[in-house]
Write an enzyme that holds these catalytic residues in place. Structure first.
Site: not given
Length: 356
Positions: A56, A218
């Site tokens: 991320h 995700h």
């Protein structure tokens, strides 16, 4: 999907080694893995600590530094860091003012951060936890009980990090974090999937003319799949869901540092209303260029203006990504005078920097 890696099992290790070389103002521990401010431990300031699966970036390691996080713990790609990582990071940075753990609402993160909080408390260090759950796309998913924690996390870490830098005590930092979470709502979409290095194939498949609306960070599935439309239409879809979201009530678990026990507290997010000032965050999921994000922001300003929503500040770019996924997310956070003052305060991190 091609990747710039050597061996899959060394991906995170080598990325952390590179980060340490690129940013000597940080201290990077490779075992257990965590990133902390070079001036740690913080003797007289609350240590704001966050973390989560890698993939991320720049969140969270790129947000370590004066005016934001004291420490961040990276897990494997899209996998929660372990309790011992967070415990050791807390020991490395915490002083008498204590630790505030910022937790995104994903089951693995919640469980592991809760164990870490108990360990930190056991050492006699004051500790509190605050959960971020701002994704309007879903109320429950395979990964969460309740809404997922997404874009508001970045805004919250900046604001609460500035508060800690300014000398807010632990209780005041925690209450501010709760307020920012109550004030924030987010939603994202994907043009493509992403490929986790260990998997070697896309997390999900999308046709050449398909998009996924309401994805998580995700690669989790969203609300629905539809045919690709214009950027104005897609922006309208996400912004409308955020602005039309009704009051959201739920019960959250937090650590009671005084009694050394977990307690439940009800939180209610009130809907946006004409006259509200907001921080508007248009985020790339990793593969969407800045130029396209500006097209999103152009339409978002038009939608907000029509609703009487005043964009007081903005953040545009890839700040909470999903590897190479193409797509974007929108986050709106109501902003009062305190929030705007802390947003404007200096910050000096690899991923976010101004006024310093």
């Amino acid at each position: 999907m091609k990747k710039l890696i050597n061996a899959v099992e060394n991906v995170i290790l080598e990325q952390l080694q590179g980060m340490a070389l690129a940013h000597p103002e940080l201290k990077v521990s490779l075992e257990p893995k965590y990133i902390i401010r070079a001036d740690a431990p913080l003797t007289d300031k609350v240590a704001v600590i966050s973390g989560g699966g890698s993939g991320h970036e720049p969140m969270h390691g790129g947000f370590v530094g004066p005016g934001m996080l004291a420490a961040a713990c990276p897990g494997e790609v899209f996998t929660s860091p372990t309790p011992d990582q967070m415990y050791e990071a807390a020991k490395a940075v915490a002083g008498a003012a204590g630790v505030l753990f910022i937790i995104k609402n994903y089951t693995g993160d919640v469980l592991n951060f809760e164990m870490a909080a108990e360990l930190v408390h056991g050492d006699g260090t004051p500790v509190q936890t605050v959960l971020v759950d701002d994704d309007v796309a879903v109320k429950n998913s395979l990964y969460t009980a309740g809404r997922r924690g997404v874009g508001t996390t970045v805004i919250l870490e900046k604001i609460v990090g500035a508060a800690a830098e300014a000398g807010y005590d632990l209780d005041r930092c925690a209450e501010l974090a709760r307020k920012v979470n109550r004030y924030g709502r987010s939603m994202g979409m994907a043009l493509t999937s992403c490929t986790v290095p260990a998997a070697g194939k896309p997390t999900f498949e999308l046709g050449a003319d398909e998009v996924e609306i309401g994805i998580g960070i995700h690669g989790e599935p969203g609300q629905y799949r539809e045919t690709l439309r214009s950027v104005d239409d897609l922006t309208t879809t996400l912004a409308t869901e955020i602005l039309d979201d009704l009051a959201y009530s739920r019960v959250l678990r937090e650590w009671d540092r005084v009694n050394g026990a977990w307690v439940e507290r009800e939180e209610v997010d009130e809907p946006f209303a004409a006259g509200d000032q907001v921080i508007a965050f248009v985020n790339s999921m990793g593969g969407t260029p800045l130029s396209e994000l500006y097209s999103v922001y152009r339409k978002l300003t038009e939608i907000c203006a029509a609703r009487g929503i005043i964009i007081a500040r903005n953040l545009i770019g890839p700040y909470i990504t999903s590897l190479e996924m193409q797509g974007f997310s929108i986050t709106l956070v109501k902003a009062d005078a305190e929030i705007l003052s802390l947003w404007d305060a200096p910050v000096k991190t690899p991923g976010l920097r101004w006024g310093a």
